[in-house]
Design a protein around this motif. Structure first.
Motif, PDB file in Angstrom:
ATOM      1  N   PHE A  63      47.782  44.550  46.158  1.00 53.52           N
ATOM      2  CA  PHE A  63      49.017  45.154  46.298  1.00 53.52           C
ATOM      3  C   PHE A  63      49.813  45.223  44.956  1.00 53.52           C
ATOM      4  CE2 PHE A  63      52.784  42.701  44.423  1.00 53.52           C
ATOM      5  CZ  PHE A  63      54.565  43.117  45.703  1.00 53.52           C
ATOM      6  N   TRP A  64      49.143  44.907  44.221  1.00 50.79           N
ATOM      7  CA  TRP A  64      49.780  44.756  42.906  1.00 50.79           C
ATOM      8  C   TRP A  64      48.494  46.085  41.812  1.00 50.79           C
ATOM      9  CZ3 TRP A  64      53.722  43.027  40.818  1.00 50.79           C
ATOM     10  CH2 TRP A  64      54.397  41.213  41.441  1.00 50.79           C
ATOM     11  N   ALA A  65      47.760  46.661  42.586  1.00 46.03           N
ATOM     12  CA  ALA A  65      47.815  48.568  42.225  1.00 46.03           C
ATOM     13  C   ALA A  65      48.247  48.517  42.347  1.00 46.03           C
ATOM     14  CB  ALA A  65      46.248  48.905  42.700  1.00 46.03           C
ATOM     15  N   LYS A  66      48.387  49.067  44.205  1.00 46.21           N
ATOM     16  CA  LYS A  66      49.876  49.625  45.055  1.00 46.21           C
ATOM     17  C   LYS A  66      51.758  49.790  44.133  1.00 46.21           C
ATOM     18  CE  LYS A  66      51.213  50.720  49.268  1.00 46.21           C
ATOM     19  NZ  LYS A  66      51.404  52.250  49.664  1.00 46.21           N
ATOM     20  N   ASP A 120      43.391  46.479  36.398  1.00 47.77           N
ATOM     21  CA  ASP A 120      43.290  47.209  34.668  1.00 47.77           C
ATOM     22  C   ASP A 120      43.249  48.075  35.091  1.00 47.77           C
ATOM     23  OD1 ASP A 120      43.598  44.228  33.222  1.00 47.77           O
ATOM     24  OD2 ASP A 120      42.096  44.219  34.688  1.00 47.77           O
ATOM     25  N   ILE A 121      42.290  48.859  35.887  1.00 44.80           N
ATOM     26  CA  ILE A 121      42.130  50.313  35.779  1.00 44.80           C
ATOM     27  C   ILE A 121      42.636  51.036  36.095  1.00 44.80           C
ATOM     28  CG2 ILE A 121      40.555  51.726  37.371  1.00 44.80           C
ATOM     29  CD1 ILE A 121      38.770  49.676  37.013  1.00 44.80           C
ATOM     30  N   THR A 122      43.634  50.194  37.339  1.00 40.55           N
ATOM     31  CA  THR A 122      45.111  51.051  37.387  1.00 40.55           C
ATOM     32  C   THR A 122      46.118  51.221  36.683  1.00 40.55           C
ATOM     33  OG1 THR A 122      44.610  49.779  39.848  1.00 40.55           O
ATOM     34  CG2 THR A 122      46.951  51.055  39.688  1.00 40.55           C
ATOM     35  N   TYR A 157      42.527  45.791  26.641  1.00 40.43           N
ATOM     36  CA  TYR A 157      42.341  46.504  27.582  1.00 40.43           C
ATOM     37  C   TYR A 157      41.206  47.701  26.357  1.00 40.43           C
ATOM     38  CZ  TYR A 157      41.584  50.352  31.037  1.00 40.43           C
ATOM     39  OH  TYR A 157      41.083  50.847  31.750  1.00 40.43           O
ATOM     40  N   LEU A 158      42.463  48.418  25.558  1.00 42.82           N
ATOM     41  CA  LEU A 158      41.717  50.141  25.188  1.00 42.82           C
ATOM     42  C   LEU A 158      40.778  49.504  23.973  1.00 42.82           C
ATOM     43  CD1 LEU A 158      45.718  51.212  23.914  1.00 42.82           C
ATOM     44  CD2 LEU A 158      43.748  51.981  26.182  1.00 42.82           C
TER      45      LEU A 158
END
Length: 184
Positions: A63-66, A120-122, A157-158
């Protein structure tokens, strides 16, 4: 790949959307970023999965990736279309969307918990590209004052070792994006 005009390979392997990314695996195309990422996760299972094991966790991650792909990304892209008051409204809309996403990060290092997952990847483009876009356009959408949890996620993340090893340098991206902005 040549995007203008589109190469014959793009048209052959993604005849529906006629765009990148395209993953060729055993001569068969897999298209669209989220689909490709999940395909890789399901095909090469030797490492840990980017999706939670439980069905509810998987559906929430999807859902959050979308949400990022379908709502947040287009809203961010709209910012560069406007000037003045309309741009301020577009930025405010993006900040509200970020606040929804930031709420998902509360109490977690990454969207997937302690490890990087699908969301995270998205959101990679946000962590990596948004800061450069802000500099080039002379605007500020994301700041530690407005979105402290999200900015902390960007730093985490970075600075994650596999991300640092895998992504191009900020200077390389800046050059690409500056060239892109000049072509608009």
């Amino acid at each position: 790949e040549s995007l203008s005009p589109k190469s014959p390979e793009i048209l052959k392997y993604n005849p529906v959307h006629k765009k990148l990314p395209i993953l060729l695996h055993n001569g068969k195309p897999v298209v669209e970023s989220l689909v490709i990422v999940e395909y890789i996760d399901e095909t090469w299972t030797s490492g840990s999965s980017i999706l939670p094991a439980d069905p509810l966790g998987k559906s929430n991650a999807r859902f959050w990736a979308k949400f990022i792909d379908d709502k947040l990304m287009p809203a961010i892209m709209n910012i560069r279309r406007y000037q003045g008051e309309e741009q301020v409204k577009a930025i405010d809309e993006v900040v509200e969307l970020f606040k929804l996403l930031e709420n998902e990060l509360k109490g977690k290092k990454f969207f997937g918990g302690d490890t990087i997952g699908l969301v995270d990847i998205t959101a990679n483009f946000i962590a990596l590209w948004l800061g450069i876009h802000q500099e080039i356009m002379g605007i500020q959408v994301v700041s530690k004052e407005k979105l402290p949890i999200f900015c902390k996620w960007i730093d985490e993340y970075l600075n994650y070792s596999i991300i640092k090893q895998s992504l191009p340098s900020r200077d390389e991206l800046s050059a690409v994006l500056l060239s892109y902005h000049k072509s608009l």
